[in-house]
Design a protein around this motif. Sequence first.
Motif, PDB file in Angstrom:
ATOM      1  N   GLU A 167     -61.467   8.354 -90.153  1.00 11.47           N
ATOM      2  CA  GLU A 167     -62.859   7.913 -89.983  1.00 11.47           C
ATOM      3  C   GLU A 167     -63.481   7.526 -91.330  1.00 11.47           C
ATOM      4  O   GLU A 167     -64.162   6.499 -91.430  1.00 11.47           O
ATOM      5  CB  GLU A 167     -63.690   9.008 -89.308  1.00 11.47           C
ATOM      6  N   THR A 182     -69.742   2.841 -87.542  1.00 12.07           N
ATOM      7  CA  THR A 182     -69.899   3.775 -86.422  1.00 12.07           C
ATOM      8  C   THR A 182     -69.305   5.124 -86.812  1.00 12.07           C
ATOM      9  O   THR A 182     -68.423   5.202 -87.669  1.00 12.07           O
ATOM     10  CB  THR A 182     -69.170   3.269 -85.158  1.00 12.07           C
ATOM     11  N   GLU A 184     -67.693   8.686 -85.014  1.00 14.06           N
ATOM     12  CA  GLU A 184     -67.243   9.284 -83.752  1.00 14.06           C
ATOM     13  C   GLU A 184     -66.683  10.695 -83.900  1.00 14.06           C
ATOM     14  O   GLU A 184     -66.529  11.419 -82.935  1.00 14.06           O
ATOM     15  CB  GLU A 184     -66.140   8.409 -83.132  1.00 14.06           C
ATOM     16  N   ILE A 185     -66.364  11.080 -85.143  1.00 11.03           N
ATOM     17  CA  ILE A 185     -65.665  12.365 -85.322  1.00 11.03           C
ATOM     18  C   ILE A 185     -66.544  13.422 -86.015  1.00 11.03           C
ATOM     19  O   ILE A 185     -66.761  14.501 -85.476  1.00 11.03           O
ATOM     20  CB  ILE A 185     -64.369  12.167 -86.155  1.00 11.03           C
ATOM     21  N   ALA A 189     -65.598  16.463 -83.605  1.00 17.21           N
ATOM     22  CA  ALA A 189     -65.329  15.537 -82.502  1.00 17.21           C
ATOM     23  C   ALA A 189     -66.008  15.964 -81.205  1.00 17.21           C
ATOM     24  O   ALA A 189     -66.486  15.123 -80.445  1.00 17.21           O
ATOM     25  CB  ALA A 189     -63.815  15.419 -82.303  1.00 17.21           C
ATOM     26  N   HIS A 194     -72.877  12.383 -83.955  1.00 11.11           N
ATOM     27  CA  HIS A 194     -71.961  12.165 -85.082  1.00 11.11           C
ATOM     28  C   HIS A 194     -72.684  11.417 -86.195  1.00 11.11           C
ATOM     29  O   HIS A 194     -73.554  10.602 -85.915  1.00 11.11           O
ATOM     30  CB  HIS A 194     -70.718  11.396 -84.616  1.00 11.11           C
TER      31      HIS A 194
END
Length: 343
Positions: A167, A182, A184-185, A189, A194
């Motif tokens: 990421e 972006t 996401e983790i 997660a 996020h």
Amino acid sequence: MKNYTVALLGATGAVGEEFLKLMEERDFPFGKLKLLASKRSAGTKLRVKGREYVVEEATAESFAGVQIALFAGGSISETFAPLAVRAGAVVIDNSSTFRMDPKVPLVVPEVNPEAIASHQGIIANPNCSTIIMVLALKPLYDIAKIKRVVVSTYQAVSGGGKEAMAELERQVADIVARRPVTAEILPGASLPKHYQIAFNLIPQIDVFKENDYTKEEMKMIEETKKIMNDPDMAITATTVRVPVYRSHAESVNVEFLHEVSPAAAKKAIAAFPGLLLRDDPAAMEYPMPLFTSGKDAVEVGRLRKDDTVPHGLNFWVCGDQIRKGAALNALQIAEYMIDHEMI
Ligand SMILES: NC(=O)c1ccc[n+]([C@@H]2O[C@H](COP(=O)([O-])OP(=O)(O)OC[C@H]3O[C@@H](n4cnc5c(N)ncnc54)[C@H](OP(=O)(O)O)[C@@H]3O)[C@@H](O)[C@H]2O)c1
């Protein structure tokens, strides 16, 4: 020396990969080696000591005949550790599942190897930030006993596993290419929100507890007391994720019960196994993640007096959390047991 039947659960992860590198580097005495992961990675081929191994899906039957089970698969330890113990293996576990269980020794071999003898099948590897801090605290504790510790961490993204590393890399590439970013983790997660880690800091590692400390902060507090066998030691922690690939850094303030001079502290640190003193302000020498990444030694520097309390010191410590904070520490536990004929 005997050759052991070894299983590595989580072989395809960040810590698993490091285990394999270290087993080769340290010539770890395995005969048969079973590499285990989830169904997703079953069939993946990995090379160790010149031989190709095929990763298998971990199942209840995976541990038959295994003597040493190295666990780097996270929460699945809860399911698989009791099965491995029942099959006759000693489990050395990197997850937090069993760390605070009074029946499970929590071990940093340079600090409390004597705890290993009381194991009942499972030995826990402490949290990565805890390992790095206690290694630096131990030689100082032995001089003057510790009253209170205030620690702030600067933790690398690889502490969040392979996906967190990817990421950071992706976000940096997107920012440089002026593409939308972006997240996401991170910070985790499974969390509902996020945040971008590239060019940012996130003061949350793991979930929040009722007291508004994070689970990572409470791990550092509780695990340190257990390892040092001193429930009266006061510790407070703030843990922060930083956009560094690898190696955690920590700013540590310590108040002792008796006087410890910076010179005596530096001498004790320099002589302690697993530590390297890198401390020369005049030459701008101090530990940094770039120096400790891929290295076994945990480095200590910026050591100086804290004059605001009766017996205080400040220092800065840096260590590769995938090596000493995880795979290396676990292998050292196994090597200690082999050397002392405990396996
Ligand atoms: N990264 C660090 O710096 C660090 C430091 C200290 C301790 N730890 C601890 O070490 C453990 C592993 O961390 P990591 O960073 O290596 O994580 P990771 O990169 O996400 O790797 C996780 C590993 O576990 C396997 N796995 C996941 N679910 C599974 C399942 N249901 N059955 C079997 N295998 C499964 C994965 O296999 P697949 O490839 O099949 O998904 C992968 O091999 C965690 O407990 C972590 O807290 C990590």
